[in-house]
Design an enzyme around this catalytic site. Structure first.
Site, short mmCIF file in Angstrom:
data_model
loop_
_atom_site.label_atom_id
_atom_site.label_comp_id
_atom_site.label_asym_id
_atom_site.label_seq_id
_atom_site.Cartn_x
_atom_site.Cartn_y
_atom_site.Cartn_z
N GLU A 328 -5.75 10.22 -0.07
CA GLU A 328 -4.56 9.69 0.61
C GLU A 328 -4.12 10.65 1.70
O GLU A 328 -3.86 10.26 2.84
CB GLU A 328 -3.42 9.47 -0.39
CG GLU A 328 -2.20 8.76 0.21
CD GLU A 328 -1.13 9.69 0.76
OE1 GLU A 328 -0.21 9.21 1.43
OE2 GLU A 328 -1.20 10.91 0.53
N ASP A 356 4.68 7.64 -5.58
CA ASP A 356 4.25 8.78 -4.76
C ASP A 356 5.46 9.48 -4.13
O ASP A 356 5.33 10.18 -3.14
CB ASP A 356 3.26 8.30 -3.67
CG ASP A 356 2.69 9.47 -2.87
OD1 ASP A 356 2.70 10.61 -3.37
OD2 ASP A 356 2.26 9.25 -1.73
#
Ligand code: ZN
Length: 465
Positions: A328, A356
């Site tokens: 990511e 997140d």
């Protein structure tokens, strides 16, 4: 034309999919929700598991062996947990390495600056780049002083705005991390420094991704973050009219692409196994600290939620899938690869959830989708008062579920207390002690309850678009 097409799509969506859950009945879900919350709060199993992950493997930088070792351990543990279809899906990823790096103030005084190179930056020649420094306050300031920038190292001394919500403060400053190098290069600078993007500092530098213009018109110059304290010192020196000189040395390199993996584990649905609820986080991190907050905590929250649902011993009607996305930080690579590998079943993804933003104290649910879906989410929130959540509000996707959201998958996340997130973000301080076992357990409970309710409910949340 566009309106017409939207209308047709909306109608087809309603016709082919399960009807929207307008008459959603909460009561059949209350007992299992209470059991999930109780089992999440009963012990610190999630925190113990997080500790084994981050203490056992350390940071999980994309391309680093520690990431793949952590992934293999997770896969083995998930099989032991008794999940179904536990597997790794290969993803080709950018392999950037930091190398040896330093920044040294030479004039007016010799001293080390606290620095971290930015992800994807090019390196310097082995002897480093020694140049005078120009400190600017923002892009406009750089434009105004463009004539002074040639041959210099430009420092963007842009404070994190603490008068707005923390993610808005981040958004205002992070553009300098992302685009500072190109802006400086465009006016002839030889390197770029950015003030670390954080509202609080104990002289800790914070790394993060940057990118270069791909047109080939600009020379790629190295970019690094320095600590807030060092940026402020250079600002004071410039304000006093002192000549500032810095040597920046960075061994950063982008190697040949590597192979990493998304991790997948499921509980297959009993009645509608082809309909999927996805929940997860990103398993990669930066190469500093442990990446415990960003984002091992989110990964473990989803993983433990699935374990608690399995422990109910009532197979969900729809499939519940945990996805731990890789790469990511270096470019949302795992999330895009997941979308591409699962494109044929994206229409059957009934909800995607990601954690997140740090598994801090939960405050509310956030939902991206149509109004009836938000209404359902609000009623699910009424099951979660004992873990601090009472309401759901409209909100967009977090990073790894944004490719699914763009294709119409409704998204949900937990709105947690973000006040300390950027203190530790992308820095050596991102270690497990910054997280609280009870807050993590609350996040586990919320993921478990939402996933289990949506997996078993009559009707659907609709499509996001
Ligand atoms: Zn993250």
């Amino acid at each position: 034309m566009r309106r017409m097409r939207t209308l047709v799509l909306a109608l087809t969506g309603v016709l082919v999919a399960t009807p929207l859950a307008a008459q959603f009945d909460l009561e059949p879900h209350r007992a299992s929700a209470d059991r999930l919350i109780q089992s999440a709060l009963r012990d610190s199993a999630a925190y113990q598991r997080l500790g084994r992950l981050v203490d056992g493997f350390g940071h999980r930088m994309t391309g680093a062996p520690s990431l793949e070792r952590a992934i293999d351990w997770i896969v083995a543990e998930m099989r032991r947990d008794g999940f179904e279809n536990v597997r790794k899906e290969p993803v080709t990823v950018t392999h950037w390495v930091r190398g040896v790096e330093s920044a040294e103030l030479i004039t007016p005084r010799r001293t080390k600056l606290a620095m971290l190179g930015l992800g994807r930056s090019v390196g310097t020649p082995p002897q480093g780049i020694r140049a005078p420094v120009l400190v600017v306050r923002n892009f406009a300031d750089l434009r105004a002083r463009a004539a002074q920038a040639r041959g210099k190292i430009v420092l963007f001394n842009v404070p994190f705005d603490t008068t707005v919500a923390s993610f808005a403060g981040y958004g205002g400053a992070v553009v300098y991390r992302g685009a500072g190098a190109d802006s400086a290069s465009a006016v002839g600078a030889v390197a770029a420094l950015v003030r670390s993007v954080t509202p609080r500092s104990l002289r800790s530098p914070h790394t993060g991704g940057m990118s270069y213009d791909t047109s080939g018109r600009l020379k790629k110059i190295p970019a690094a973050a320095i600590s807030v304290e060092d940026a402020e010192m250079l600002q004071r020196m410039q304000d006093r009219g002192e000549r500032i000189e810095v040597r920046l040395t960075m061994g950063a390199r982008t190697l040949a692409p590597a192979v990493s993996h998304n991790v997948i584990a499921e509980l297959r649905g009993s009645e509608r196994p082809d309909e999927v609820i996805v929940m997860g986080g990103h398993i990669d991190s930066w190469d500093v600290g442990q990446g415990a907050m960003d984002d091992a905590g989110g990964c473990v929250a989803a993983w433990e939620a699935l374990r608690l649902i399995k422990q109910l011993n009532v197979r969900p009607k729809r499939t519940i899938r945990v996805v731990l996305w890789t790469a990511e930080e270096i470019g949302l690579t795992g999330a895009n690869a997941y979308r591409d590998a699962h494109r044929a079943e994206v229409d059957k993804h009934v909800l995607a959830m990601e954690s997140d933003n740090g598994v801090f104290r939960p405050r509310a649910l956030s939902f991206g989708g149509v109004a009836p879906g938000l209404d359902v989410m609000g009623r699910i929130a009424s099951l979660l008062g004992s873990v601090g959540v009472y309401t759901a509000r409209a909100g967009g996707p977090q990073a790894d579920i944004s490719p699914l959201y763009a294709l119409g998958v409704p998204v949900a996340s937990i709105d947690t207390d973000g006040s300390r997130y950027f203190w530790y973000h992308h820095s050596e301080a991102d270690m497990i002690d910054k997280l609280d076992p009870v807050d993590l357990a609350r996040n586990v409970a919320i993921f478990a309850v939402i996933a289990n309710v949506v997996a078993n409910m009559d009707g659907s949340l609709g499509r996001a678009r």
